[in-house]
Design a protein around this motif. Structure first.
Motif, short mmCIF file in Angstrom:
data_model
loop_
_atom_site.label_atom_id
_atom_site.label_comp_id
_atom_site.label_asym_id
_atom_site.label_seq_id
_atom_site.Cartn_x
_atom_site.Cartn_y
_atom_site.Cartn_z
N TYR A 1 48.14 44.36 49.25
CA TYR A 1 47.61 43.64 48.40
C TYR A 1 46.42 42.41 48.93
N SER A 2 45.33 42.10 48.08
CA SER A 2 44.70 40.80 48.53
C SER A 2 43.83 40.72 47.16
N SER A 3 43.60 39.34 46.78
CA SER A 3 42.78 39.10 45.70
C SER A 3 41.44 39.99 45.86
N LYS A 4 40.86 39.89 46.96
CA LYS A 4 39.41 40.35 46.88
C LYS A 4 39.53 41.89 46.71
N TRP A 5 40.50 42.58 47.32
CA TRP A 5 40.85 43.96 46.95
C TRP A 5 40.72 44.11 45.32
N GLU A 6 41.73 43.27 44.84
CA GLU A 6 42.05 43.47 43.33
C GLU A 6 40.66 43.23 42.30
N ILE A 7 40.06 42.22 42.82
CA ILE A 7 38.81 42.04 42.00
C ILE A 7 37.64 42.89 42.35
N THR A 8 37.59 43.38 43.51
CA THR A 8 36.54 44.55 43.65
C THR A 8 36.81 45.69 42.79
N GLU A 9 38.09 46.06 42.91
CA GLU A 9 38.68 47.12 42.17
C GLU A 9 38.47 46.95 40.73
N ALA A 10 38.75 45.79 40.09
CA ALA A 10 38.47 45.48 38.83
C ALA A 10 36.75 45.76 38.27
N ILE A 11 36.27 45.11 38.98
CA ILE A 11 34.79 45.34 38.91
C ILE A 11 34.22 46.72 38.81
N LYS A 12 34.81 47.57 39.83
CA LYS A 12 34.38 48.87 39.80
C LYS A 12 34.87 49.72 38.45
N LYS A 13 36.09 49.31 38.23
CA LYS A 13 36.71 49.94 36.76
C LYS A 13 35.73 49.60 35.59
N ILE A 14 35.41 48.31 35.52
CA ILE A 14 34.48 47.78 34.54
C ILE A 14 33.16 48.26 34.58
N GLN B 1 32.29 51.14 35.54
CA GLN B 1 32.44 52.66 35.19
C GLN B 1 32.68 52.74 33.77
N ASP B 2 33.40 51.58 33.23
CA ASP B 2 33.75 51.73 31.69
C ASP B 2 32.39 51.57 30.99
N VAL B 3 31.62 50.60 31.39
CA VAL B 3 30.31 49.95 30.85
C VAL B 3 29.35 51.44 31.04
N LYS B 4 29.45 52.16 32.08
CA LYS B 4 28.52 53.30 32.10
C LYS B 4 28.82 54.22 31.31
N ASP C 1 30.19 53.90 28.54
CA ASP C 1 29.95 53.61 26.91
C ASP C 1 31.43 53.39 26.50
N LYS C 2 32.20 52.94 27.31
CA LYS C 2 33.59 52.48 26.84
C LYS C 2 33.58 50.83 26.55
N LEU C 3 32.75 50.09 27.30
CA LEU C 3 32.95 48.76 27.27
C LEU C 3 31.48 48.27 27.14
N GLN C 4 31.25 47.01 26.42
CA GLN C 4 29.97 46.65 26.08
C GLN C 4 29.82 45.34 26.91
N ILE C 5 28.86 44.90 27.74
CA ILE C 5 28.67 43.92 28.91
C ILE C 5 28.91 42.74 28.03
N ASP C 6 28.15 42.50 26.63
CA ASP C 6 28.45 41.21 26.04
C ASP C 6 29.87 41.02 25.38
N ASN C 7 30.70 41.95 25.71
CA ASN C 7 32.02 41.85 25.26
C ASN C 7 32.98 41.35 26.34
N ILE C 8 32.41 41.35 27.53
CA ILE C 8 33.29 41.13 28.73
C ILE C 8 33.34 39.62 29.06
N ASP C 9 34.89 39.22 28.82
CA ASP C 9 35.17 37.70 29.17
C ASP C 9 36.33 37.78 29.86
N LYS C 10 36.86 36.50 30.19
CA LYS C 10 38.15 36.48 31.00
C LYS C 10 39.28 37.22 30.69
#
Length: 247
Positions: free
Chosen positions: A140-153, A155-158, A160-169
């Motif tokens: 584990y590392s935070s940089k790995w974790e956050i990178t993986e989270a960004i990839k998933k987000i 992909q979901d935006v691509k 159409d499962k998630l709208q960019i304007d809806n992304i928050d903390k």
């Protein structure tokens, strides 16, 4: 009065995270190789988990192996993985007796197959436990974790499962490895080092830090209790003033 007696049960942190550091230096002081320190660190894990369950801590995360640790000498990494399998095998029944549930965060696929198998077995064996949740941070590392989270987000935006304007903390929280686990109120690091080492960087935004010179193989439940007492004497403001808290 013991240090345990001084703990205020109504002010316990729900989640404690620990950077277990100092195994190598402890072993060197004994005139032994680093793995000797790792072996003795297992007893520290045992005592700390026992102490956490005794006072009612709900979550305990242990930083056991970082993504950066793969760059350590091959022999040490192999010995650590073997020790991990042995520890899981030896400790699962005791954890069940203590009603401890087990989970992990990290790059599961990067772990050796025998470690994956043992982890899955232990997690399944302890899945019905309802007491302390023990979280092992492995590969584990935070940089790995956050990178993986960004990839998933992304992909979901691509898709159409998630709208960019809806992304928050709160949305980002749901894509992290720690989804469903509360942020730690208390972060402990042993061995006298005063750094975070790429650990839970998003989640510890408002954690209280406790640095102790005690090397991990010497850490026991009494040291955990000392850290909790120190935590309970602090004022947690979350950006507010002391006067606002009083009001």
């Amino acid at each position: 009065m013991t240090i345990k007696d001084k703990i205020q049960k109504d002010k316990l942190p729900k989640h404690i995270a620990i950077i277990m550091d100092g195994n190598g230096r402890w072993a060197a002081k004994q005139g032994n190789q680093r793995i000797f320190g790792h072996e003795h660190g297992v007893e520290s894990v045992r005592s700390t988990v026992e102490g956490a369950t005794e006072i009612g801590i709900q979550y305990l995360t242990l930083y056991a192996f970082s993504t950066e640790n793969w760059s350590r000498p091959h022999d040490e990494v192999n010995a650590l993985m073997g020790l991990l399998v042995q520890a899981i095998n030896d400790e699962t029944e005791k954890l069940k007796e203590q009603n401890v549930r087990l989970t992990m965060i990290g790059d599961f696929a990067s772990l050796p197959k025998d470690v994956q198998t043992k982890l899955n077995w232990s997690i399944n064996e302890l899945s019905k436990c309802t007491g302390l949740t023990l979280v092992l941070a492995l590969s584990y590392s935070s940089k790995w974790e956050i990178t993986e989270a960004i990839k998933k987000i992304a992909q979901d935006v691509k898709d159409d499962k998630l709208q960019i304007d809806n992304i928050d903390k709160d949305i980002l929280d749901n894509y992290l490895a720690t989804v469903g686990i509360p942020d730690p109120e208390l972060l402990i690091r042993t061995s006298g080092e005063n750094r975070i080492s790429n650990f839970l960087l998003w989640q510890i935004a408002y954690s209280e830090f406790y640095f102790t010179p005690v090397l991990w193989p010497d850490f026991r439940k009494e040291n955990l209790y000392e850290a909790i007492c120190d935590y309970q004497n602090r004022e947690r403001r979350f950006g507010k003033t002391s006067q606002q808290l009083v009001s």
